[in-house]
Motif scaffolding. Structure first.
Motif, short mmCIF file in Angstrom:
data_model
loop_
_atom_site.label_atom_id
_atom_site.label_comp_id
_atom_site.label_asym_id
_atom_site.label_seq_id
_atom_site.Cartn_x
_atom_site.Cartn_y
_atom_site.Cartn_z
N UNK A 80 -13.01 9.53 -5.08
CA UNK A 80 -12.54 10.74 -5.75
C UNK A 80 -11.02 10.75 -5.75
N UNK A 81 -10.44 11.47 -6.68
CA UNK A 81 -8.99 11.46 -6.81
C UNK A 81 -8.34 12.69 -6.18
N UNK A 82 -9.08 13.38 -5.32
CA UNK A 82 -8.49 14.53 -4.65
C UNK A 82 -7.37 14.09 -3.72
N UNK A 83 -6.18 14.65 -3.91
CA UNK A 83 -5.06 14.34 -3.01
C UNK A 83 -4.98 15.34 -1.86
N UNK A 84 -5.79 16.39 -1.94
CA UNK A 84 -5.79 17.43 -0.90
C UNK A 84 -7.23 17.63 -0.41
N UNK A 85 -7.40 17.59 0.89
CA UNK A 85 -8.70 17.90 1.49
C UNK A 85 -8.50 18.94 2.58
N UNK A 117 0.85 -1.18 0.00
CA UNK A 117 0.00 0.00 0.00
C UNK A 117 0.89 1.23 0.00
N UNK A 118 0.74 2.07 -1.04
CA UNK A 118 1.59 3.25 -1.19
C UNK A 118 0.99 4.47 -0.50
N UNK A 119 -0.32 4.62 -0.59
CA UNK A 119 -0.98 5.75 0.07
C UNK A 119 -2.44 5.42 0.28
N UNK A 120 -3.07 6.12 1.21
CA UNK A 120 -4.48 5.90 1.53
C UNK A 120 -5.17 7.26 1.55
N UNK A 121 -6.23 7.39 0.76
CA UNK A 121 -6.97 8.65 0.72
C UNK A 121 -7.83 8.79 1.96
N UNK A 122 -8.00 10.02 2.44
CA UNK A 122 -8.82 10.22 3.66
C UNK A 122 -10.28 9.90 3.41
N UNK A 123 -10.95 9.50 4.48
CA UNK A 123 -12.39 9.24 4.46
C UNK A 123 -12.78 8.23 3.39
N UNK A 124 -12.03 7.15 3.30
CA UNK A 124 -12.31 6.08 2.35
C UNK A 124 -12.41 4.75 3.09
N UNK A 125 -12.93 3.70 2.45
CA UNK A 125 -13.03 2.40 3.13
C UNK A 125 -11.70 1.91 3.69
N UNK A 126 -10.62 2.08 2.95
CA UNK A 126 -9.32 1.61 3.43
C UNK A 126 -8.90 2.35 4.70
N UNK A 127 -9.14 3.66 4.74
CA UNK A 127 -8.79 4.46 5.91
C UNK A 127 -9.64 4.05 7.10
N UNK A 128 -10.95 3.90 6.87
CA UNK A 128 -11.86 3.56 7.96
C UNK A 128 -11.61 2.16 8.50
#
Length: 461
Positions: free
Chosen positions: A180-185, A111-122
């Motif tokens: 979504x592909x936003x890298x910034x929130x 796993x290279x990165x995990x987007x916020x507020x996503x299933x993987x993060x949760x």
């Protein structure tokens, strides 16, 4: 194993010798280094003499991988079969996914990165988790594209991803959602509506544009200061890190130095060329942890050394090298370490990391060991039961003693948790129960975040 040594006559042995001589002559007639003569000889020997037909593409790919393996550098990698460099690879928004990006290592996927507020993060997945299985099927030796294809699916359907973290394995069951592909929130801090919290999950092509838009939005919403959250950010594109670093620096200040193997340095300085004239002058703090690496560390170091912006959290990863990606033919690339990077004051942080000014550890609940088992029941003992008890304790469910034994108190607490979350109240921690526990714990850790509190306090003073 039985090894049979056969004395060969002039025919085969002579053929091998001739092949090497021919390889040497071929090398002399071309610009190929003479050191490659044995490699060419081995290639010709195998292709001409092996008792089965040989896939020459696999031979050459194997030779390239072997060369890179001798470097003992996890960041120099040969990418094949559409597994292009994924420094900015994100799961498409047109698919249901889990919000994690995957990278190819020498002999594994992780796993290279995990987007916020996503299933993987949760679910509690982490950067660095080694990918083993998807829905029970081994993907550890598959390509990135094939593994991603298995993880993607119809929005709302469930996918089970098995990973290895340290010596432990765990399976995360997650419902796919539109990613979504936003890298910034960005959002205002819940504890102080004058502090804007900006999270960068990775540095990729749209990051700079998204960062500017997020800063402008938070300013309009009333933010007077910022917390830049770079935790769990593995890095990405150096150009994006340079642009954002320049935004926080005075024009002319050094934001990065890149040094090649001969000691020659290329110095990058803040200015309109990097930041397009957009500056952030508000009071800021930067959050880092052990998975903040590479471009994250470039940014954190520049902000700290140029603008005296405090670093909050844990020591960063310590990746001080630069990689370049070169085409190697159709659907093949070579990612190679070509230089080391230095902070504005000339420090090389490789394997050392950045030390925070305000040290704040993750809470004990964030360090609970993964549960290997897919089910735990009364009478079970061991480390998995201990982790279950620690999770229940952290969530304040029941009255559990952490003793590694699935006793009556543990069973009662599990049953209470199941009832509260509309699960089958059996008192046995099945896969659904364990997954829900992980999700609830992840949500609590996000809400009760001592690092974030310290950072908000630092910029609110």
């Amino acid at each position: 194993m039985i090894i049979v040594i056969v004395a060969l006559g002039g025919g085969v042995a002579g053929g091998y010798a001739l092949s090497y001589q021919q390889a040497q002559q071929s090398v002399l007639k071309t610009s190929v280094p003479k050191e490659l003569a044995p490699v060419i000889a081995a290639y010709e020997t195998v292709t001409n003499n092996y008792y089965k037909s040989v896939n020459t593409t696999k031979l050459t790919d194997g030779a390239i991988k072997g060369m890179l393996a001798t470097l003992d550098d996890p960041y120099s990698v040969y990418l094949q079969n559409n597994d292009k460099t994924n420094l900015d690879d994100t799961i498409s928004a047109s698919f249901g996914g889990i919000g994690a990006t995957i990278q190819q290592n020498h002999d594994s996927l992780s796993i290279a990165s995990i987007l916020p507020d996503t299933p993987a993060k949760k679910a509690g997945m982490q950067v660095g988790d080694v990918l083993l299985k998807v829905n029970g099927k081994d993907v550890s030796k598959q390509t990135v594209s094939k593994a991603v294809a298995k993880i993607r699916g119809k929005i709302g359907t469930t996918v089970a991803v098995t990973v290895k973290r340290g010596s432990k394995q765990a399976t995360f069951s997650m419902k796919r959602q539109k990613i979504t592909v936003d890298t910034v929130t960005g959002q205002l801090a819940s504890a102080n509506k004058q502090v804007g919290v900006i999270t960068i999950s990775t540095f990729s092509e749209p990051t700079v544009k998204q960062f500017k838009a997020t800063v402008k939005k938070l300013r309009k919403e009333g933010a007077k200061s910022f917390v830049l959250d770079l935790r769990q950010n593995p890095g990405g594109m150096m150009s994006a890190a340079l642009s954002i670093s320049s935004m926080f620096s005075k024009n002319g200040q050094t934001v990065l130095q890149v040094e090649d193997r001969n000691g020659a340095k290329e110095v990058y300085k803040a200015g309109k060329k990097l930041d397009d004239g957009f500056k952030v002058t508000e009071k800021t703090a930067v959050l880092i942890d052990g998975n903040s690496a590479s471009a994250s560390e470039i940014t954190a170091a520049a902000l700290h050394q140029n603008s005296n912006i405090p670093l909050v959290g844990e020591k960063s990863f310590g990746k001080g090298t630069v990689q370049n990606v070169g085409e190697m033919g159709s659907n093949k690339e070579l990612k190679l370490t070509i230089a080391k990077w230095l902070t504005p004051n000339g420090t090389w942080i490789n394997h050392k990391g950045l030390t925070p000014d305000i040290k704040v550890d993750y809470p004990a609940a964030a360090k609970i060991t993964l549960i290997n088992a897919t089910q735990l029941k009364p009478g079970d003992k061991g480390s998995d039961v201990k982790s279950l008890q620690q999770m229940l304790t952290a969530l304040k469910v029941g009255s559990v003693t952490v003793n590694s034994q699935y006793d009556d108190a543990t069973q009662a607490a599990v049953k209470t948790f199941q009832q509260a979350n509309k699960l089958d109240a059996t008192g046995t921690a099945d896969q659904d129960t364990l997954a829900t526990l992980a999700q609830k714990l992840s949500a609590q850790l996000t809400k009760d975040d001592p690092m974030m509190k310290a950072a908000v306090d630092a910029v609110a003073k």
